[in-house]
Design an enzyme around this catalytic site. Structure first.
Site, PDB file in Angstrom:
ATOM      1  N   GLY A  13       1.011  -1.224  -0.119  1.00 27.74           N
ATOM      2  CA  GLY A  13      -0.225   0.003   0.090  1.00 27.74           C
ATOM      3  C   GLY A  13       0.909   1.247  -0.110  1.00 27.74           C
ATOM      4  O   GLY A  13       2.046   1.417  -0.493  1.00 27.74           O
ATOM      5  N   LEU A  14       0.370   2.332   0.537  1.00 29.98           N
ATOM      6  CA  LEU A  14       0.909   3.612   0.431  1.00 29.98           C
ATOM      7  C   LEU A  14       1.703   3.722   1.874  1.00 29.98           C
ATOM      8  O   LEU A  14       1.022   4.369   2.770  1.00 29.98           O
ATOM      9  CB  LEU A  14       0.075   4.706   0.133  1.00 29.98           C
ATOM     10  CG  LEU A  14       0.691   6.317  -0.110  1.00 29.98           C
ATOM     11  CD1 LEU A  14       1.711   6.123  -1.130  1.00 29.98           C
ATOM     12  CD2 LEU A  14      -0.448   6.990  -0.552  1.00 29.98           C
ATOM     13  N   HIS A  15       2.809   3.004   2.135  1.00 34.33           N
ATOM     14  CA  HIS A  15       3.183   2.553   3.318  1.00 34.33           C
ATOM     15  C   HIS A  15       4.843   2.554   3.313  1.00 34.33           C
ATOM     16  O   HIS A  15       5.317   2.041   1.971  1.00 34.33           O
ATOM     17  CB  HIS A  15       2.739   1.440   4.046  1.00 34.33           C
ATOM     18  CG  HIS A  15       3.379   1.302   5.574  1.00 34.33           C
ATOM     19  ND1 HIS A  15       2.987   2.325   6.794  1.00 34.33           N
ATOM     20  CD2 HIS A  15       3.977   0.348   6.137  1.00 34.33           C
ATOM     21  CE1 HIS A  15       3.626   1.949   7.589  1.00 34.33           C
ATOM     22  NE2 HIS A  15       4.093   0.799   7.484  1.00 34.33           N
ATOM     23  N   ALA A  16       5.518   3.005   4.243  1.00 33.44           N
ATOM     24  CA  ALA A  16       7.073   2.634   4.239  1.00 33.44           C
ATOM     25  C   ALA A  16       7.706   3.425   3.154  1.00 33.44           C
ATOM     26  O   ALA A  16       7.462   4.537   2.974  1.00 33.44           O
ATOM     27  CB  ALA A  16       7.503   1.329   4.353  1.00 33.44           C
ATOM     28  N   PRO A  18       7.473   3.160  -0.251  1.00 33.37           N
ATOM     29  CA  PRO A  18       6.489   3.902  -1.398  1.00 33.37           C
ATOM     30  C   PRO A  18       5.975   5.262  -1.000  1.00 33.37           C
ATOM     31  O   PRO A  18       5.760   6.118  -1.724  1.00 33.37           O
ATOM     32  CB  PRO A  18       5.381   2.818  -1.493  1.00 33.37           C
ATOM     33  CG  PRO A  18       5.719   1.354  -1.069  1.00 33.37           C
ATOM     34  CD  PRO A  18       7.048   1.735   0.039  1.00 33.37           C
TER      35      PRO A  18
END
Length: 88
Positions: A13-16, A18
């Site tokens: 997802g849009l985490h870490a 990315p």
């Protein structure tokens, strides 16, 4: 204002990583840039804490928006990051 709906393809997802790349790309733009889940208030795409707070996961859709010269090109770059299956 230019808006674009984008499905997140990164497995994390849009985490870490990315999210960090997404924020770094947005931060280079001279204009205001927002990202949000459909139907919810958008957040500042230049803030890592705000972006991580969205809790945007694989397969979910987000709305990107920017206004000003170069907005389309910026949204192209941000969309490319979000649609990279390996999370950029």
């Amino acid at each position: 204002m230019t808006e674009r709906n984008v499905k997140i393809e990164s497995k994390v997802g849009l985490h870490a990583r990315p999210a960090a790349l997404f924020v770094q790309t947005a931060a280079k733009a001279p204009m205001d840039v927002t990202v949000g889940k459909p139907g919810k208030d958008p957040v500042n795409a230049k803030s890592i804490l705000a972006v991580l707070g969205l809790d945007a996961r694989h397969g979910e859709e987000v709305v990107l928006s920017a206004e000003g010269p170069g907005a389309d090109a910026l949204l192209d770059e941000l969309e490319a990051l979000l649609t990279e299956p390996e999370g950029a």
